[in-house]
Design an enzyme around this catalytic site. Structure first.
Site, PDB file in Angstrom:
ATOM      1  N   LYS A   1      -5.734  -0.358  13.169  1.00 22.37           N
ATOM      2  CA  LYS A   1      -5.775  -1.624  13.637  1.00 22.37           C
ATOM      3  C   LYS A   1      -4.325  -1.696  14.635  1.00 22.37           C
ATOM      4  O   LYS A   1      -4.200  -2.822  15.720  1.00 22.37           O
ATOM      5  CB  LYS A   1      -4.890  -2.896  12.253  1.00 22.37           C
ATOM      6  CG  LYS A   1      -6.558  -3.058  11.338  1.00 22.37           C
ATOM      7  CD  LYS A   1      -5.555  -3.890  10.318  1.00 22.37           C
ATOM      8  CE  LYS A   1      -6.496  -3.634   9.137  1.00 22.37           C
ATOM      9  NZ  LYS A   1      -7.058  -2.325   8.572  1.00 22.37           N
TER      10      LYS A   1
ATOM     11  N   GLU B   1       1.041  -0.919   0.439  1.00 21.34           N
ATOM     12  CA  GLU B   1      -0.054   0.225  -0.157  1.00 21.34           C
ATOM     13  C   GLU B   1       0.736   1.674   0.333  1.00 21.34           C
ATOM     14  O   GLU B   1       0.381   2.173  -0.595  1.00 21.34           O
ATOM     15  CB  GLU B   1      -0.897   0.333   0.842  1.00 21.34           C
ATOM     16  CG  GLU B   1      -0.506   0.279   2.670  1.00 21.34           C
ATOM     17  CD  GLU B   1      -2.059   0.354   3.240  1.00 21.34           C
ATOM     18  OE1 GLU B   1      -2.550   0.440   3.273  1.00 21.34           O
ATOM     19  OE2 GLU B   1      -1.611  -0.477   4.427  1.00 21.34           O
TER      20      GLU B   1
END
Length: 425
Positions: free
Chosen positions: A342, A321
């Site tokens: 997260k 990413e």
């Protein structure tokens, strides 16, 4: 081309670290982690024995004994989050005909807890090939069929419009909200209850991720095990939870003087046709999803004020990413703050995308970027502004949120601050 747009007017959350949107946002902005040793079952024989669990009491959350008995844990999460979101939206559903209310719910693994529990029971702990069908759990079919999740949320909202259940792995939450926005844009609904739920902290799920060594084995220090973008990261930490957003047609929300958190400005999904769990290092398909989402939002890359990354805590995801951001955003990628929640609430598979969108909506409302907890030694290979440890005050009118799912699914969504006249009256 339709000029109808979806705006977010209600948020409901069930998350590790606290039940409800306020507890969720407090956890994130304080940079606290909810990861710990697994308590749902005896995990002593597993490689990864840590998770971000929800301290969830169904009765305290308002569910009746009958509701608790018939619904899997993930369905309970979804219903409680939907009730909070509907209440938060005020009178949103009061004047909308039932056939104009839709539902879009995402989940990666559905009613895993119930299915596994009942198999263990009827097979005598897995010792019998021919299971005992003489004492069946009366709601087992609900657990088997993913559509039951959509039905439960539809009953909660009194929705008689379009209902969808989306299961695209770890992008399920983003994709479900995108589907809900599409219902509004296409004129199929005026209000949509959209979000995702998962309760995967179970032996079978933990074993699946153990098998591919995707989860962190840092059992001695669970609080600091989820470390996206950190040089010493060693896998993700499993989580659970749900988030539900109330989407309304923007004009209707304006007319009723609704509190509007943000607008769903653009979204796009792509696949990599590459590998079940692997990612192309150049992130080309995610970069394309970002480009298309920005095009649909009619915004340049330089308009993005914050990127809510997938940030699972695996090396291949971070590289994938990061490359996608550099391709899609160009030089602006080096200036925009990026973080991963997260690190605090774990990776709840299909639910996490919806939880991240809830965080993005709150980031827009408060001009606050949540941090990446445990990011103490940034990986020098990555080189972007990954916000570490503490929340950052930052003007946040446009947020990009992305997700990657096993199977090669890639999703990008752009949320923007409400236009003048749509924010609080």
């Amino acid at each position: 081309m339709s000029h109808r747009k979806a705006v977010v007017t209600g948020i409901g959350v069930v998350a590790p670290g606290g039940i409800g949107t306020k507890a969720f946002w407090n956890l994130l902005t304080e940079g606290r982690t909810a990861t710990r040793a697994i308590t749902h079952f005896d995990a002593s024989g597993y490689r990864s024995r840590i998770a971000a669990e929800c301290d969830f009491d169904a009765a305290a959350a308002g569910l009746t004994a009958a509701e608790t008995d018939r619904m899997d844990r993930c369905a309970q999460f979804a219903v409680v989050a939907a009730r909070e979101a509907l209440a938060d939206s005020g009178t949103a559903a009061d004047d909308v005909p039932a056939h104009r209310i839709g539902v879009s719910v995402g989940s990666a693994v559905g009613s895993t807890v119930t299915l596994e529990r009942e198999y263990v029971r009827v097979s005598d702990g897995g010792s019998r090939w021919v299971v005992d069908a003489s004492d069946p759990y009366p709601h087992l079919y609900r657990a088997l069929v993913p559509g039951a999740l959509g039905a439960e949320v539809a009953w909660t909202a009194g929705a008689q419009g379009p209902v969808r259940v989306v299961s695209t792995g770890c992008t399920s939450g983003l994709d479900a909200v995108a589907q809900g926005a599409q219902f509004i844009e296409d004129g199929q609904a005026d209000l949509v209850v959209a979000g995702a739920t998962d309760a995967p902290v179970s032996p079978i799920t933990v074993a699946c991720f153990d098998a591919i060594k995707a989860t962190s084995p840092n059992n001695a220090d669970p609080e600091h095990a989820s470390r996206p973008f950190d040089r010493d990261r060693d896998g993700f930490v499993l989580g659970e939870g749900a988030a539900v957003l109330i989407l309304e047609e923007a004009g209707a929300a304006r007319r009723r003087g609704a509190r509007v958190y943000c607008e769903v400005a653009g979204y796009a999904q792509r696949g990599n046709a590459f590998h079940m769990t692997g990612l192309r290092p150049d992130g080309a398909e995610l970069a394309e999803a970002v480009r298309v989402a920005l095009d649909r939002a009619r915004l340049p890359a330089a308009a993005v004020d914050y990127v809510n990354a997938h940030g699972s805590g695996t090396r291949q995801n971070d590289r994938h990413e990061t490359a996608a951001f550099k391709t899609a955003l160009g030089e602006h990628a080096y200036r925009v703050p990026v973080s991963s929640i997260k690190s605090m609430v774990g990776h709840s598979l299909g639910a996490i995308g919806a939880l991240e969108l809830a965080a993005c909506a709150l980031a827009i409302e408060t001009d606050t970027v949540p941090p990446t907890a445990n990011l103490r030694t940034p990986d020098p290979e990555l080189g972007l502004d990954y916000v570490p440890l503490w929340a950052r005050e930052h003007r946040t009118d446009t947020v990009l949120s992305v997700g990657s799912g096993f199977g090669g699914f890639q999703t990008a969504m752009v949320l923007t601050a409400p236009r003048p006249g749509v924010r609080d009256a």
